[in-house]
Design an enzyme around this catalytic site. Structure first.
Site, PDB file in Angstrom:
ATOM      1  N   HIS A  78      30.686  59.662   9.559  1.00 36.44           N
ATOM      2  CA  HIS A  78      31.984  59.520  10.207  1.00 36.44           C
ATOM      3  C   HIS A  78      32.395  58.058  10.177  1.00 36.44           C
ATOM      4  CE1 HIS A  78      35.014  59.543  13.472  1.00 36.44           C
ATOM      5  NE2 HIS A  78      35.205  60.777  13.096  1.00 36.44           N
ATOM      6  N   ASP A  81      32.967  68.606  11.880  1.00 33.22           N
ATOM      7  CA  ASP A  81      33.231  69.599  10.840  1.00 33.22           C
ATOM      8  C   ASP A  81      31.980  70.347  10.414  1.00 33.22           C
ATOM      9  OD1 ASP A  81      36.019  69.000  10.534  1.00 33.22           O
ATOM     10  OD2 ASP A  81      35.435  67.156   9.526  1.00 33.22           O
TER      11      ASP A  81
END
Length: 445
Positions: free
Chosen positions: A322, A381
């Site tokens: 991320h 996700d």
């Protein structure tokens, strides 16, 4: 003239050497050299914490996500402890900056319910008559089309923006479920069905009521979907789709143009589309790895993925890493806990443990193949698609579910940009062109 030849013409005249970006100190992706985001604005809405800075060095740290200063983990735990839905409360919190009282929340929930119905003939004209294979595409087009059904679309006042924002938060799930049913009928050659809305349903319940043929779902299922929506509702002003909302809003354009653009941003596989790519990647891995319990076999296939020899040849392990989070993504941590519980109940524990194994092995795979020892962890996700699958949410709706949740944050940022900034965003691009002489057309080669 062939398109391939046109592409060759483009490539011949449009190369920018990578070293030029360093030479001119261009912050590609609006990222600083250490990977942090360029400071582009101020916000009261959300904070995303993923690392510490010590002597200009990024120090990995536990991920923390706060909405209006309140830790999202506390919001989730509060709703769980009180056994109630939380997305509507989060939408209020993001829009207004303070937790609602019980009476405020009840009134706001009723207002959202009253706005869920689409304008007269909208579904027939904009969705049924113009089906789309991609639901995100239909969401963007439909939101833009709502401009024509608004008697006062361009008024930039707070009162008008707030009306439009609340209507969009309420209507986007309805548009999503209608678009899905039409896609099923037109492209999948399956039955479509439009169930009446129940004024007593929360947003999560309304979605399950709309996509299930028998309209049957448990309270536990609805609250798990509600949890997903809480976690997806907002993630700071710097994420691509929210920044898109703010960029368009800074021009003074209408809310429909801004939110439609945000949906287009979220559709990308490097943003919200990643949850669908995770499931595609995992399906491919499950089809090629015989022993899911073997670290060696799973790790070997992940190495092929990173080397662009397997999967979609992108070199990405979707759902890992991320831009801000390092040691952990709090959203992924919460989803993982719930995914394990649901996997045990649905006989899918072996599949869940494969996800865990990929999460565990990925950092070492990147270190081995790319010599990249940056601290990474699973992001939201990685587990959201698995949770959706166990809830019976069709894969067509994985990314749209992200959109119908994130619209709460988009609208909050839209209003904040309009009310507090007052200056159009206008970053600079350095030109690398050199002065050239105009050549008459018959003398050109």
């Amino acid at each position: 003239m062939e398109f391939r030849a046109l592409c060759e013409e483009f490539r011949a005249n449009n190369q920018i050497p990578p070293e030029k970006f360093d030479l001119y100190q261009v912050k590609r992706g609006l990222r600083n050299p250490d990977g942090t985001g360029v400071m582009a604005g101020l916000t009261l809405i959300c904070n995303v914490h993923g690392y510490l800075i010590d002597d200009a060095e990024r120090i990995p740290d536990k991920g923390i996500l706060t909405y209006r200063g309140i830790n999202v983990e506390d919001i989730v735990e509060g709703c769980r402890r009180e056994n109630r839905f939380g997305f509507e409360e989060v939408a209020w919190l993001l829009l207004f900056g303070k937790q609602p009282t019980r009476s405020q929340l009840e009134g706001f929930s009723k207002l959202l319910n009253s706005c869920r119905e689409l304008p007269e003939y909208f579904a027939e004209d904009m969705i049924i008559k113009a089906p789309s294979r991609n639901i995100m595409n239909k969401l963007g087009r439909s939101v833009l089309a709502l401009y024509s059904y608004d008697d006062n679309p361009d008024d930039p006042s707070l009162e008008n923006n707030m009306r439009q924002a609340i209507q969009l938060i309420a209507r986007l799930p309805t548009i999503m479920t209608y678009a899905y049913q039409v896609k099923r009928r037109h492209f999948d050659r399956q039955s479509m069905f439009f169930h009446p809305l129940d004024p007593n349903h929360s947003t999560a319940e309304a979605i399950l009521n709309a996509i299930r043929p028998d309209r049957v779902f448990t309270d536990e299922e609805a609250k798990l979907l509600d949890l997903c929506m809480i976690l997806h509702a907002e993630h700071g002003g710097g994420n691509n789709s929210t920044f898109t909302t703010r960029v368009l809003s800074s021009t003074g354009t209408d809310i429909y143009s801004a939110i439609s653009a945000a949906i287009g941003s979220l559709k990308g596989p490097r943003h919200g589309g990643a949850n669908h790519r995770v499931m595609m990647m995992m399906d491919d891995l499950m089809g090629h790895v015989k022993n899911w319990e073997s670290d060696d076999e799973v790790g070997s296939y992940l190495e092929k993925i990173v080397r662009k020899e397997a999967g979609d040849r992108s070199g990405l392990i979707y759902g890992m890493g991320h831009a801000v989070y390092t040691l952990s993504d709090p959203r992924a941590v919460i989803l993982k806990e719930n995914a394990r519980k649901m996997a045990e109940e649905h006989g899918m524990l072996r599949k869940f443990e494969l996800f865990e194994r990929v999460e565990k092995l990925s950092p070492d795979v990147f270190a081995k193949v790319k010599n990249d020892r940056k601290v990474i962890s699973a992001n939201v996700d990685f587990y959201s698609g698995l949770v959706y699958e166990m809830l019976g949410i069709p894969s067509d709706l994985y990314t749209p579910m992200f959109a119908v949740s994130r619209i709460a944050g988009w609208c909050a940022h839209r209003i904040e940009e309009m009310e507090t900034c007052g200056r159009i965003m206008r970053p600079a691009y350095r030109s690398l062109t050199h002065e050239k002489q105009y050549i008459p057309i018959d003398e050109r080669e």
